[in-house]
Scaffold this active site. Sequence first.
Site, PDB file in Angstrom:
ATOM      1  CG  ASP A  80      -1.680  -1.279   1.411  1.00 50.12           C
ATOM      2  OD1 ASP A  80      -2.152  -1.830   0.399  1.00 50.12           O
ATOM      3  OD2 ASP A  80      -1.794  -1.754   2.561  1.00 50.12           O
ATOM      4  CD  GLU A  87      -9.324  -2.201  -0.471  1.00 50.91           C
ATOM      5  OE1 GLU A  87      -9.747  -2.419   0.675  1.00 50.91           O
ATOM      6  OE2 GLU A  87      -8.697  -3.052  -1.135  1.00 50.91           O
TER       7      GLU A  87
END
Length: 489
Positions: A29, A192
């Site tokens: 991420d 997301e």
Amino acid sequence: MLIDQERSTVPLDPADTYRNPVLNADWSDPDVIRVGDDFYLTASTFTKVPGLPILHSRDLVNWTIIGHAVTAGHDEVRPGCGVWAPSLRHHDGRFWIFYGDPDVGIHQVNAEDPRGPWSEPHLVKPGLGLIDPCPLWDEDGQAYLVHAWAKSRAGISNRLTLHRMAPDASRVLDEGTIVIDADLLPGYRTLEGPKLYRHDGHYWIFAPAGGVATGWQSVFRSRSIFGPYEDRIVLEQGGTDVNGPHQGGWVDTPSGEHWFMHFQDRGAYGRVVHLQPMEWRDGWPVMGADGVPVPGGPVPVPGGEPAAPATSDGFAGPGLGPQWSWQANPDPSWWELRDGTLRLSCVPGPADLWERPAVLTQRLPGEPCTVVTQVTLHGEGRAGLAVVGRTSAYVAVESTQDGPAVVCAGSAAVPVPEGAAVTLGARIGQGAVVTFLADTGDGLREIGEPFHATQGRWVGAVLGLFAASHGDAPAGHAAFAAFTVDLER
């Protein structure tokens, strides 16, 4: 701006080209920013201690670890919990990182110098299932915070919520507005990881969807920060072998070019980081080669020095190298650096290394490599080198009724002299197949059965050093000499 080296009519010096992934290990991420001529990147660390690594680069290709923004975590191993999907920003002379802990809420830490010291984590918004936050300080002085939801805690997902936020990032100022409900968008699932920007008169939310291993990168734009937003998919696998290319950050260079850094899930290797060229075309960003990942191309800022995050460690001190982390908060009694060795106490704990706090770990390289260390066991216990994921395996020196011996899965114990320094190793081949190695008197040779490394919860497998007691009390210690990682390029 799009890169296709094979079609280029201008020869490129290999030193000024790069190949993806540019970070070939589990830097999950990622988010990236530029401040002046310097680039900075951070990544998820879940329950690793320390957490939130800070990486530095001058060209978006060659990176080094310069510190961590979080120095404490949980006292017990909690796989998949902790620090999720951070956002990194620079505002008002300070560096800011926002991250979600799905069991607590949204936190921020900040620092004047990215090398630290960083502030203690501050809870901006409490609540279950609040993840993937990203701030925006607007041109009029207003501040905002967008975040996603984890269904496992909140019962909802696939939507993004926007808050007005105090400009000092101390708290949110309202109950929040759902600005994108992806249940209303055909084909969308698991929206997301939002990153919030302002560019060319629009507010932009860059957000991945479709799941970690199979998803894509979307962008959403609106003239108003509260919407309505229109969407476009800007990066997906296409005919490449880069599965699920998404979730990352947009950054520009001092010369005004645009780039996007994102991850690719590679199972046991974790989420490796790719670099894509990006340009603005007809009011929308276009990533890679017309929306599919590129294998590489010209370095964004040529002329930099080769560099990579640290792996090997000579244990010369004064502290552990920045590549190392514990699986939970460490006790100071677990370890010590002394005379060029790492001394680990043989402490009690779960037999399953995946659940054991006292394992010193670093990321598994994403390419074939050989790892070697040397261990001397003093007293009772077991100490060695491990590869740890949902399943784990190790090669170690262990005290037995018949004296010290080298042990490894699938093999009998091989005696070694009392107090001997024993060389242990592991060869990690294609497909994350691990072959353990040991020198029991006739050179470094294979020992035990091959082991297929497996990922953890949201993370790749890790290399680990450990020392364990046989009983419920500390008993003895192990001294580890230099730890080396040799990539087989």
